[in-house]
Each structure stands twice: as structure tokens, then as C-alpha cells.
Design a protein around this motif. Structure first.
Motif, mmCIF file in Angstrom:
data_model
loop_
_atom_site.group_PDB
_atom_site.id
_atom_site.type_symbol
_atom_site.label_atom_id
_atom_site.label_comp_id
_atom_site.label_asym_id
_atom_site.label_seq_id
_atom_site.Cartn_x
_atom_site.Cartn_y
_atom_site.Cartn_z
ATOM 1 N N LYS A 87 1.273 1.898 -3.800
ATOM 2 C CA LYS A 87 -0.026 2.583 -3.795
ATOM 3 C C LYS A 87 -1.160 1.638 -4.196
ATOM 4 O O LYS A 87 -2.052 1.994 -4.949
ATOM 5 C CB LYS A 87 -0.010 3.819 -4.707
ATOM 6 C CG LYS A 87 1.142 4.773 -4.440
ATOM 7 C CD LYS A 87 1.119 5.279 -3.020
ATOM 8 C CE LYS A 87 2.254 6.253 -2.782
ATOM 9 N NZ LYS A 87 2.870 6.129 -1.498
ATOM 10 N N ILE A 88 -1.128 0.420 -3.661
ATOM 11 C CA ILE A 88 -2.140 -0.592 -3.941
ATOM 12 C C ILE A 88 -3.396 -0.283 -3.132
ATOM 13 O O ILE A 88 -3.326 -0.016 -1.939
ATOM 14 C CB ILE A 88 -1.620 -2.006 -3.577
ATOM 15 C CG1 ILE A 88 -0.329 -2.324 -4.336
ATOM 16 C CG2 ILE A 88 -2.690 -3.057 -3.813
ATOM 17 C CD1 ILE A 88 -0.448 -2.330 -5.823
ATOM 18 N N ASP A 89 -4.551 -0.322 -3.794
ATOM 19 C CA ASP A 89 -5.826 -0.073 -3.125
ATOM 20 C C ASP A 89 -6.559 -1.358 -2.751
ATOM 21 O O ASP A 89 -7.266 -1.400 -1.754
ATOM 22 C CB ASP A 89 -6.754 0.734 -4.036
ATOM 23 C CG ASP A 89 -6.207 2.118 -4.323
ATOM 24 O OD1 ASP A 89 -5.573 2.704 -3.442
ATOM 25 O OD2 ASP A 89 -6.418 2.598 -5.448
ATOM 26 N N GLU A 90 -6.415 -2.387 -3.571
ATOM 27 C CA GLU A 90 -7.197 -3.607 -3.390
ATOM 28 C C GLU A 90 -6.356 -4.816 -3.773
ATOM 29 O O GLU A 90 -5.612 -4.772 -4.746
ATOM 30 C CB GLU A 90 -8.443 -3.534 -4.286
ATOM 31 C CG GLU A 90 -9.337 -4.729 -4.223
ATOM 32 C CD GLU A 90 -10.509 -4.626 -5.193
ATOM 33 O OE1 GLU A 90 -11.358 -5.525 -5.154
ATOM 34 O OE2 GLU A 90 -10.570 -3.668 -5.999
ATOM 35 N N ARG A 130 0.836 -1.217 0.000
ATOM 36 C CA ARG A 130 0.000 0.000 0.000
ATOM 37 C C ARG A 130 0.868 1.263 0.000
ATOM 38 O O ARG A 130 0.595 2.211 -0.729
ATOM 39 C CB ARG A 130 -0.930 0.009 1.202
ATOM 40 C CG ARG A 130 -2.046 -1.011 1.110
ATOM 41 C CD ARG A 130 -3.060 -0.819 2.243
ATOM 42 N NE ARG A 130 -3.992 -1.906 2.352
ATOM 43 C CZ ARG A 130 -5.024 -2.111 1.535
ATOM 44 N NH1 ARG A 130 -5.237 -1.299 0.532
ATOM 45 N NH2 ARG A 130 -5.840 -3.130 1.722
ATOM 46 N N GLU A 131 1.915 1.257 0.816
ATOM 47 C CA GLU A 131 2.762 2.435 0.931
ATOM 48 C C GLU A 131 3.661 2.636 -0.276
ATOM 49 O O GLU A 131 3.792 3.744 -0.784
ATOM 50 C CB GLU A 131 3.616 2.348 2.196
ATOM 51 C CG GLU A 131 2.824 2.527 3.471
ATOM 52 C CD GLU A 131 3.661 2.366 4.724
ATOM 53 O OE1 GLU A 131 4.874 2.051 4.620
ATOM 54 O OE2 GLU A 131 3.107 2.554 5.826
#
Length: 125
Positions: free
Chosen positions: A18-21, A14-15
Motif C-alpha cells: 500500500k505504498i503511495d509515494e 503499491r498493491e
């Protein structure tokens, strides 16, 4: 992958990416993917359903991690590149230590693998 990601790996993805799902292979496809035998000459029957699922679920520029049987992984990664996915790889460091006894006989001891940078089967950007 036939396992879920650790909280640490999810946070890292995520960091840094920048993965959302995160989307994992459905259970039935995980079972198929995990059952590929290394001595098969033709693995198409095992990977065609997995490749069809990827085509139907993924969008261009999504991240994808593929790990498993070398031949199957190679073919699926090529497909992913063809349809514009960003492939992420995972490695396991392995090693061996050779110790010779007093008679110069070699004994090989294998060290434990260390998983590195495992992100997700399919991560939607």
C-alpha cells in the motif's frame, strides 16, 4: 539504491504494501553511497550524510529498502529500526556449479544472479 525501480516492482509495492509515494536518494547521495569501497576501515564519512537525509525525510512506519556495501547497509538498517522505519530487504540469488573434468580437476562456473522483491529506497506509507 543507485537505480530506479521497474514498473512491475512499483505496482507490486503499491498493491502489497500500500505504498503511495517513492522517494529515492538525491543524486549526490546516490553517488556517495555507490562509491563506498569494501576495504575502508571507517565508512562514517560516506554514510553520515545518507543517514542524516533518512532522518530528515522519513517518518515512523515508512518502508525503506537499503542495499549496498554490507557494513554501510548494516549501520543504516540499524538506524532505520531505531527511528521506527520498516526495513525491506532485497536479495540476489547466486550460485555456482562445479564440474570435474576427466582428470578430476574442478572447474567452477557461476550462475547469473536473480533479483528478488526489490521495492524502494524510501516508500511513504
Amino acid at each position: 539504491m543507485s537505480h530506479t525501480l521497474t514498473d512491475e516492482k512499483i505496482l507490486d509495492a503499491r498493491e502489497n504494501l500500500k505504498i503511495d509515494e517513492f522517494i529515492y536518494l538525491p543524486l549526490e547521495l546516490q553517488k556517495i553511497w555507490s562509491s563506498i569501497l569494501s576495504d575502508l576501515i571507517d565508512i562514517s564519512s560516506f554514510i553520515n550524510e545518507v543517514m542524516e537525509w533518512i532522518i530528515n525525510v522519513a517518518d515512523k512506519d515508512d518502508y525503506i529498502l537499503v542495499q549496498g556495501d554490507h557494513g554501510a547497509t548494516y549501520r543504516v538498517i540499524n538506524l532505520c529500526k531505531e527511528i521506527g522505519l520498516i526495513t525491506i530487504y532485497s536479495i540476489t540469488r547466486k550460485g555456482a556449479k562445479e564440474i570435474k573434468d576427466r582428470d578430476s580437476n574442478s572447474n567452477i562456473y557461476h550462475t547469473q544472479g536473480i533479483p528478488c522483491d526489490i521495492y524502494g529506497v524510501l516508500a511513504i506509507n
